[in-house]
Scaffold this motif. Structure first.
Motif, PDB file in Angstrom:
ATOM      1  N   ALA A 178      -2.986   2.620 -17.379  1.00  0.00           N
ATOM      2  CA  ALA A 178      -2.266   1.423 -16.938  1.00  0.00           C
ATOM      3  C   ALA A 178      -2.721   0.947 -15.566  1.00  0.00           C
ATOM      4  CB  ALA A 178      -0.765   1.693 -16.914  1.00  0.00           C
ATOM      5  N   GLY A 179      -3.630   1.693 -14.912  1.00  0.00           N
ATOM      6  CA  GLY A 179      -4.130   1.297 -13.608  1.00  0.00           C
ATOM      7  C   GLY A 179      -3.241   1.698 -12.448  1.00  0.00           C
ATOM      8  N   LEU A 180      -2.230   2.526 -12.707  1.00  0.00           N
ATOM      9  CA  LEU A 180      -1.307   2.936 -11.658  1.00  0.00           C
ATOM     10  C   LEU A 180      -1.767   4.195 -10.924  1.00  0.00           C
ATOM     11  CD1 LEU A 180       1.962   2.301 -13.665  1.00  0.00           C
ATOM     12  CD2 LEU A 180       1.127   0.959 -11.732  1.00  0.00           C
ATOM     13  N   SER A 200       1.462  -2.585 -16.959  1.00  0.00           N
ATOM     14  CA  SER A 200       1.649  -1.548 -15.948  1.00  0.00           C
ATOM     15  C   SER A 200       3.122  -1.168 -15.817  1.00  0.00           C
ATOM     16  CB  SER A 200       1.101  -2.026 -14.599  1.00  0.00           C
ATOM     17  OG  SER A 200      -0.280  -2.278 -14.686  1.00  0.00           O
ATOM     18  N   VAL A 201       3.985  -2.175 -15.774  1.00  0.00           N
ATOM     19  CA  VAL A 201       5.413  -1.889 -15.645  1.00  0.00           C
ATOM     20  C   VAL A 201       5.948  -1.192 -16.898  1.00  0.00           C
ATOM     21  CG1 VAL A 201       7.700  -2.938 -15.454  1.00  0.00           C
ATOM     22  CG2 VAL A 201       5.835  -3.718 -13.980  1.00  0.00           C
ATOM     23  N   SER A 202       5.464  -1.613 -18.075  1.00  0.00           N
ATOM     24  CA  SER A 202       5.948  -0.984 -19.309  1.00  0.00           C
ATOM     25  C   SER A 202       5.562   0.487 -19.370  1.00  0.00           C
ATOM     26  CB  SER A 202       5.409  -1.727 -20.534  1.00  0.00           C
ATOM     27  OG  SER A 202       4.000  -1.599 -20.628  1.00  0.00           O
ATOM     28  N   ALA A 203       4.453   0.845 -18.709  1.00  0.00           N
ATOM     29  CA  ALA A 203       4.037   2.251 -18.687  1.00  0.00           C
ATOM     30  C   ALA A 203       5.039   3.113 -17.937  1.00  0.00           C
ATOM     31  CB  ALA A 203       2.659   2.382 -18.041  1.00  0.00           C
ATOM     32  N   LEU A 204       5.865   2.504 -17.100  1.00  0.00           N
ATOM     33  CA  LEU A 204       6.863   3.250 -16.335  1.00  0.00           C
ATOM     34  C   LEU A 204       8.224   3.281 -17.030  1.00  0.00           C
ATOM     35  CD1 LEU A 204       5.998   1.830 -12.796  1.00  0.00           C
ATOM     36  CD2 LEU A 204       5.400   4.087 -13.705  1.00  0.00           C
ATOM     37  N   GLY A 205       8.277   2.788 -18.255  1.00  0.00           N
ATOM     38  CA  GLY A 205       9.553   2.746 -18.966  1.00  0.00           C
ATOM     39  C   GLY A 205      10.083   4.112 -19.352  1.00  0.00           C
ATOM     40  N   GLU A 206       9.194   5.074 -19.544  1.00  0.00           N
ATOM     41  CA  GLU A 206       9.613   6.434 -19.913  1.00  0.00           C
ATOM     42  C   GLU A 206      10.040   7.186 -18.646  1.00  0.00           C
ATOM     43  OE1 GLU A 206      10.019  10.314 -21.325  1.00  0.00           O
ATOM     44  OE2 GLU A 206       8.689   9.744 -19.702  1.00  0.00           O
ATOM     45  N   GLU A 207      11.190   7.842 -18.673  1.00  0.00           N
ATOM     46  CA  GLU A 207      11.783   8.414 -17.452  1.00  0.00           C
ATOM     47  C   GLU A 207      10.903   9.485 -16.810  1.00  0.00           C
ATOM     48  OE1 GLU A 207      15.840  10.672 -15.864  1.00  0.00           O
ATOM     49  OE2 GLU A 207      15.627  10.114 -17.980  1.00  0.00           O
ATOM     50  N   SER A 208      10.385  10.434 -17.595  1.00  0.00           N
ATOM     51  CA  SER A 208       9.559  11.491 -17.019  1.00  0.00           C
ATOM     52  C   SER A 208       8.304  10.909 -16.377  1.00  0.00           C
ATOM     53  CB  SER A 208       9.165  12.510 -18.100  1.00  0.00           C
ATOM     54  OG  SER A 208      10.304  13.181 -18.591  1.00  0.00           O
ATOM     55  N   ARG A 209       7.729   9.931 -17.037  1.00  0.00           N
ATOM     56  CA  ARG A 209       6.520   9.289 -16.507  1.00  0.00           C
ATOM     57  C   ARG A 209       6.821   8.589 -15.190  1.00  0.00           C
ATOM     58  NH1 ARG A 209       4.006   5.542 -20.877  1.00  0.00           N
ATOM     59  NH2 ARG A 209       4.173   7.515 -22.015  1.00  0.00           N
ATOM     60  N   ARG A 210       7.964   7.913 -15.146  1.00  0.00           N
ATOM     61  CA  ARG A 210       8.355   7.203 -13.929  1.00  0.00           C
ATOM     62  C   ARG A 210       8.595   8.180 -12.779  1.00  0.00           C
ATOM     63  NH1 ARG A 210      11.902   4.548 -16.184  1.00  0.00           N
ATOM     64  NH2 ARG A 210      13.774   5.735 -15.655  1.00  0.00           N
ATOM     65  N   ARG A 211       9.236   9.307 -13.075  1.00  0.00           N
ATOM     66  CA  ARG A 211       9.514  10.298 -12.032  1.00  0.00           C
ATOM     67  C   ARG A 211       8.227  10.967 -11.544  1.00  0.00           C
ATOM     68  NH1 ARG A 211      13.565  14.173 -14.794  1.00  0.00           N
ATOM     69  NH2 ARG A 211      13.303  15.331 -12.831  1.00  0.00           N
TER      70      ARG A 211
END
Length: 254
Positions: free
Chosen positions: A67-69, A18-29
């Motif tokens: 990722a379940g987020l 789940s945390v690795s899915a947020l590694g990409e900046e656009s995805r995290r934003r």
């Protein structure tokens, strides 16, 4: 994990994935935008929030769903769902992401203890009730896994292979020194187990023993074998019964 059944039908979310899915900046934003919105958002809204194309936004949003987020459904923001083509909407799940290395599951221990306190009856201590609750939870999980897999008769070797999947999911780090034995290299309840070993190890033993019962594995038992740096429980072949049958005497003796 609220009720007994809810707790056992929902596997633990993989925090690292789940945390690795947020590694990409656009995805995290976009994930932050969806969480702040307070309502389901469309792909167009998510794309505009970070200044990328709708197609690329859809790719990132669906990765967050995998990722379940996030969760997704079709509809129009702020209106009842109707028949026909509707835009895909995204909103946060209730998942709480925690990453610990090695794996720790204090929430499972807390839920078992809470249930024990809530169901404690006259004449039974909270500790005894906690062990009963743990066995019941493990048995229910085993029953659900058996119903899903429909494996038929499970002997020691194949049964332990099925057990490994659950043990891995709950952070026990199972290892197979032999075909009919599983050692658990990690205790998901550490360091709480070190503070109250009799209680926590007893609950752990009851949970894993209950799982074997629910899964209907024959020839294997959960035993407590305290080992430094590992879980206190091992799964190994059922001990031979003591008495005439074990010594070769009895009814079979000429």
């Amino acid at each position: 994990m609220g009720s007994d059944e809810t707790a056992t039908t929902t596997p633990p979310l993989d925090g690292i994935d789940s945390v690795s899915a947020l590694g990409e900046e656009s995805r995290r934003r976009m994930f932050a935008f969806v969480r702040r919105a307070g309502r389901p958002v469309t792909r167009d809204e998510a794309a505009a929030s970070v200044g990328i194309s709708r197609k690329l936004a859809a790719f990132h949003l669906d990765k967050l769903v995998d990722a379940g987020l996030l969760r997704s459904h079709f509809g129009v923001p702020g209106t009842p769902r109707k028949v026909g083509r509707q835009p895909k909407l995204y909103e946060p799940t209730d998942a709480q992401i925690t990453v610990t290395i090695p794996e720790r599951r204090p929430e499972l221990l807390a839920e078992l203890l809470l249930e024990a306190v809530l169901t404690e009856g006259d004449g039974r201590s909270a500790a005894d009730t906690a062990i009963e609750v743990s066995a019941r939870r493990g048995r229910r999980l085993g029953e659900l896994d058996r119903a899903a897999a429909r494996p038929g008769r499970l002997g020691a070797e194949r049964g332990l292979t099925m057990c490994e999947r659950m043990l891995e999911a709950y952070g026990f780090e199972p290892a197979r020194p032999g075909a009919t034995e599983v050692r658990l290299r990690n205790c998901p309840f550490h360091p709480l187990a070190a503070r109250a070993p009799a209680l926590v190890c007893g609950m752990n033993h009851a949970f894993l023993g209950g799982y074997l019962d629910g899964l209907e594995v024959t020839g294997v038992e959960a035993v407590i074998v305290p080992t430094a740096g590992e879980c206190c429980v091992r799964l190994r072949p059922t001990a031979a019964p003591a008495g005439p049958a074990a010594t070769g005497s009895g009814d079979d003796t000429p």
